[in-house]
Design a protein around this motif. Sequence first.
Motif, mmCIF file in Angstrom:
data_model
loop_
_atom_site.group_PDB
_atom_site.id
_atom_site.type_symbol
_atom_site.label_atom_id
_atom_site.label_comp_id
_atom_site.label_asym_id
_atom_site.label_seq_id
_atom_site.Cartn_x
_atom_site.Cartn_y
_atom_site.Cartn_z
ATOM 1 N N ASP A 94 0.871 -1.112 -0.107
ATOM 2 C CA ASP A 94 0.157 0.073 0.040
ATOM 3 C C ASP A 94 0.962 1.335 -0.064
ATOM 4 O O ASP A 94 1.956 1.093 0.509
ATOM 5 N N TYR A 95 0.367 2.376 -0.652
ATOM 6 C CA TYR A 95 1.277 3.268 -0.656
ATOM 7 C C TYR A 95 0.276 4.884 -0.751
ATOM 8 O O TYR A 95 -0.832 4.640 -1.064
ATOM 9 N N THR A 101 -4.916 7.124 -1.749
ATOM 10 C CA THR A 101 -3.773 6.151 -1.559
ATOM 11 C C THR A 101 -4.270 4.933 -2.553
ATOM 12 O O THR A 101 -5.533 5.002 -3.183
ATOM 13 N N ARG A 103 -2.878 0.791 -4.040
ATOM 14 C CA ARG A 103 -2.094 -0.629 -3.533
ATOM 15 C C ARG A 103 -1.540 -0.949 -4.945
ATOM 16 O O ARG A 103 -2.220 -0.862 -6.125
ATOM 17 N N GLY A 128 5.684 7.799 -4.168
ATOM 18 C CA GLY A 128 5.190 6.562 -3.683
ATOM 19 C C GLY A 128 4.807 5.490 -4.341
ATOM 20 O O GLY A 128 5.169 4.354 -3.866
ATOM 21 N N THR A 129 4.531 5.798 -5.634
ATOM 22 C CA THR A 129 4.198 4.600 -6.557
ATOM 23 C C THR A 129 5.555 4.023 -6.988
ATOM 24 O O THR A 129 5.555 2.617 -6.895
ATOM 25 N N ALA A 132 6.917 1.886 -3.843
ATOM 26 C CA ALA A 132 5.954 0.863 -3.667
ATOM 27 C C ALA A 132 6.540 -0.176 -4.524
ATOM 28 O O ALA A 132 6.738 -1.377 -4.315
ATOM 29 N N GLU A 135 9.939 -1.799 -3.695
ATOM 30 C CA GLU A 135 9.952 -2.623 -2.644
ATOM 31 C C GLU A 135 9.296 -4.025 -3.108
ATOM 32 O O GLU A 135 9.777 -5.017 -2.646
#
Length: 178
Positions: A94-95, A101, A103, A128-129, A132, A135
């Motif tokens: 999730d981000y 927000t 996912r 953020g995208t 994520a 990760e």
Amino acid sequence: MTADELKQLVRTVPDFPEPGIQFRDITTLIGNGAGLAATVRLLAADAKKAGAQAIAGMEARGFIFGAAVAVELGLPFIAVRKPGKLPVKTIGVDYALEYGTDRLEIDPDAVDAGQRVVIVDDLIATGGTALASVELLRMAGAKADHALFVIDLPDLGGAQKLGAADVAVSALMEFEGD
Ligand SMILES: O=P(O)(O)OC[C@H]1O[C@H](OP(=O)(O)OP(=O)(O)O)[C@H](O)[C@@H]1O
Ligand SMILES: Nc1ncnc2[nH]cnc12
């Protein structure tokens, strides 16, 4: 076509999707055949320099450029998807976005252990995208240390966020004042 000429093809729409956001719209860039081709060639040159063994792109706008770069370089494409779309057991993160927000999910089997996967997306804002995605790809065993964008919004700090995660960022153009 130069990166400066490509920048002229990006349309800015104020207050979309909510008040205060300057939306940098690639619809007009990809709607220009020469502009789309030049954008893909420039991204592909950077992906090659980064030693890409596979390209990952994020749904939806990252699919446009990422898949084209993969084809240009003859590399596999890894789809980083919005939730609930993949028909297998996924891994997900999730981000937060500039607006809202979300996912992202991948099929872990889409990644080979140790494979150098270069991320391609249309735009980096808060990062953020992309973070994520890094990760997720790392969870699946990839070496994810390069991310390429058509557009960087430097005022939103995304490139620094990725830098702190040991990801080198490059973009074809920047828009300041967002
Ligand atoms: O750096 P960030 O703050 O994470 O923002 C950048 C992301 O936002 C947009 O995608 P969006 O989630 O709007 O989805 P779309 O591609 O489906 O339009 C854009 O295509 C990037 O993926
Ligand atoms: N300002 C912006 N314009 C276009 N896409 C975006 N994604 C996140 N922020 C954006």
